[in-house]
Scaffold this active site. Sequence first.
Site, PDB file in Angstrom:
ATOM      1  N   LYS B 107       0.861  -1.176   0.000  1.00 43.79           N
ATOM      2  CA  LYS B 107       0.000   0.000   0.000  1.00 43.79           C
ATOM      3  C   LYS B 107       0.898   1.226   0.000  1.00 43.79           C
ATOM      4  O   LYS B 107       1.659   1.469   0.935  1.00 43.79           O
ATOM      5  CB  LYS B 107      -0.913   0.041   1.224  1.00 43.79           C
ATOM      6  CG  LYS B 107      -1.814   1.295   1.232  1.00 43.79           C
ATOM      7  CD  LYS B 107      -2.943   1.214   2.226  1.00 43.79           C
ATOM      8  CE  LYS B 107      -2.631   1.898   3.515  1.00 43.79           C
ATOM      9  NZ  LYS B 107      -3.041   3.322   3.562  1.00 43.79           N
ATOM     10  N   GLY B 195     -10.250   8.212   7.444  1.00 46.74           N
ATOM     11  CA  GLY B 195     -11.315   9.144   7.740  1.00 46.74           C
ATOM     12  C   GLY B 195     -12.577   8.542   8.328  1.00 46.74           C
ATOM     13  O   GLY B 195     -13.426   9.256   8.851  1.00 46.74           O
TER      14      GLY B 195
END
Lengths: 265, 265, 265, 265
Positions: B107, B195
């Site tokens: 990632k 988030g």
Amino acid sequence: MTDTASHEDPLLVAGQSYGSRLLVGTGKYQDLEQTRLAVEASGAEIITIAVRRTNMGQDRDQPNILDVLPPDRYRILPNTAGCYDVDSAVRTCRLARELLDGHNLVKLEVLGDERTLFPDVVATIQAAETLVKEGFDVMVYTNDDPIVAKRLEEIGCVAVMPLAAPIGSGLGIRNPLNIRTIVENARVPILVDAGVGTASDAAVAMELGCDGVLMNTAIAAARDPIMMAGAMRKAVEAGREAYLAGRMPAKRFASASSPIEGLFF
Amino acid sequence: MTDTASHEDPLLVAGQSYGSRLLVGTGKYQDLEQTRLAVEASGAEIITIAVRRTNMGQDRDQPNILDVLPPDRYRILPNTAGCYDVDSAVRTCRLARELLDGHNLVKLEVLGDERTLFPDVVATIQAAETLVKEGFDVMVYTNDDPIVAKRLEEIGCVAVMPLAAPIGSGLGIRNPLNIRTIVENARVPILVDAGVGTASDAAVAMELGCDGVLMNTAIAAARDPIMMAGAMRKAVEAGREAYLAGRMPAKRFASASSPIEGLFF
Amino acid sequence: MTDTASHEDPLLVAGQSYGSRLLVGTGKYQDLEQTRLAVEASGAEIITIAVRRTNMGQDRDQPNILDVLPPDRYRILPNTAGCYDVDSAVRTCRLARELLDGHNLVKLEVLGDERTLFPDVVATIQAAETLVKEGFDVMVYTNDDPIVAKRLEEIGCVAVMPLAAPIGSGLGIRNPLNIRTIVENARVPILVDAGVGTASDAAVAMELGCDGVLMNTAIAAARDPIMMAGAMRKAVEAGREAYLAGRMPAKRFASASSPIEGLFF
Amino acid sequence: MTDTASHEDPLLVAGQSYGSRLLVGTGKYQDLEQTRLAVEASGAEIITIAVRRTNMGQDRDQPNILDVLPPDRYRILPNTAGCYDVDSAVRTCRLARELLDGHNLVKLEVLGDERTLFPDVVATIQAAETLVKEGFDVMVYTNDDPIVAKRLEEIGCVAVMPLAAPIGSGLGIRNPLNIRTIVENARVPILVDAGVGTASDAAVAMELGCDGVLMNTAIAAARDPIMMAGAMRKAVEAGREAYLAGRMPAKRFASASSPIEGLFF
């Protein structure tokens, strides 16, 4: 009626304990078989039935919904959908009690107009007073007004059920702060009733601290009602667990020193 | 690594199939035991590890996270958290490949500043180009810009991971329309990364059509991380199923003849 | 009292025509001079005064607000702020009528609790019925419940004033759809009262079709109340003109063929 | 070009001072006369013109927009609307400089695709670098990414213009926190460009601390463009003054002791 998974955190309504915090209606399905499958997939234990629109014994020659949703398996919650005044609502509850052999639990709704289906809170308060005096256990549909919600509790309603949004709208929780205020003030269960459109709406209701969610159209009008019923089951559980687990504080940035720093300008 | 429950709707990333659509990080837990229990409760199969902050073999004398989260049980996804330029991000990926015996899945994140932790999309694109050329399977963290997301896909990233809100903010999906646009344009999996604050946020991400959600703080910084991990598991499933089930149209009122009637004034 | 600029689009309340659609209160200012300057900057013609908190003649030995805001220049609108039951609200209106030599225009508010300052709509309806019978022109503060709003109109109130958010909260319009529904149903002026925090909130109220906005804290508690009063004046005019001008349809993209295409998923 | 009313709070761009903070485009009007009247009603001093779509001298035989909007009265801001790559954007700016006798001020936009009209930030950065080197004063359209916005400032752009929402969408400010972050980080003027739909949207942009707002469709596609232009003028002023006046803190209730008490659950 509690199942094992949730026996440590049951929903208590009128002295009865339930393992599921999702309550479902029975309207708008294709047929009784779809109703049955969706109810089953939802995991709901309390099933609400519109007395004036559904045959629960009024007509002995027609299919009876109680054959599909037997009262020994589900807690049947007759409701007064379609009532626009105090009298018809009260009479509908009396009829339901008769049909259900003296069961006292009812969901009261008195609507204000046919276009919006918003509740008439003045008539609702009057009907609730009468029904409580007559020994009903009243779960009551209302708008999201915290003062009215408290009044309904004081009258003796066993649960107060503010709307998320208009009945059948699927708009989700329009005013989370009002719902939150109602929850904070309450000593009886608060269940969001009406307006949920999708799974996240149900989760939000539970995260606000509601004790449960009641829905009908969001499941029945989905493209695949049975899959949606399962989604709602998980969403209500997810929201409840997130509420109990205590969410992280929201901040503008991870580096912010206060939860709110700068959010109001 | 699919489990039975979801074998009909697996997440496919870089040719591999996964039963869970929830990906979790390993930072900010009390200790490795809490990490292990939370990961387990989340049901996640892909676990992301910040190579520069976690011992995954760099230091042979310290506890190794791979002992707690063994690569034969979990798909380990090394990430470049803490990298603020192309070079350090690329080098971190190479180091991870070494430590994980040639596993190519990484990632990528290249951040723009330490206060906001917003991604630097220009540097991210450059790093992605290099890593793809070097044979990595790049899952890439980015902002919610649909044009950048498409560019990252065209470069050859195996998954694009737009933020919901700044890393560690818990603000939920700030711009659902952008996420939706990214999903509509994509031919690779889109996973919301960063988030998410609570269960409903994860459900919303999935209802927008995302293929998965990655989170860390929302679980690790909850009062009860293990309960929250379970809530997130259910929320991701609920959101996915609601998406597949096809939600009811939202309307102002049940009586409205069009889904949108009057919503824009 | 209309000024030239708005004589083609006056606000009509109880048979009287006003050029300004911004109504302001007089509480929470530093001193009477600041009150006077802020009122002037706001351009307001209708000024509401809390009878139980302000000397408008009850005490002949203290400064009288009517010396600063003379009734021959401003329409004085006495209000029942601080009243929590029907009787005190009704008595307060009678006292105001006496002090103002028989002027009938009053703003009725009956609050439900001291923490939230939400209105008690049941008591409000009762007080409104009494006051209308006694010949008052009643402008009535209420929550954003469309059924209650209509009921107050039917009783004979000359204007209905739903809240945007709790009094003194500055949270802006919490439930625009409810306000919009109230406007659509109404034959008397609808003015948003309470909850406006900044200029854009006032503009939104007007864009929803409201006939006016009443505020106090948003001006008085700004860092520079006099500049904020001017901002609010322009915001109300901007919102009104935008409403009359007919806004463009909102669409996801300029290329979208329908106003709503894809906004509900 | 400042007018008296705002000479104490001028907008400064590229060393020039402007009394109006509203910038307008000239597309989509019925005819040049409507364009002229709307521009006049808006009070705008900076007028942006799409070089590739408008005759500003390229064709000597057709009506020239500069006859209607004379450069001695308005600051003409040529823009690169319709450019999808670096080269065409750069060439368009050079052409505009020629047509405008060496004026350096341009608005750069490089779009990413025709469906969404989202900017291509990578190409935008490249074009900006070239144009700045060639001596242009570049006002630059971008998305609401704070890192990209800062980069554009560092390159030497004289103003950065993040979108509120997609061009022509009228959706208003989709991500106020991003706009706010861009404003906080900036040393050059930040102007919201694209996505404003109605007056309150413009006020919100200014309340977030933006230095100005640029719009076209919101005025041109209103039912009455000239009235809407006036509404926008007031809305921008209202939002600016509210920003400078310092709004009241938002709280759940007037009685709350902290601005945020309970807003995050």
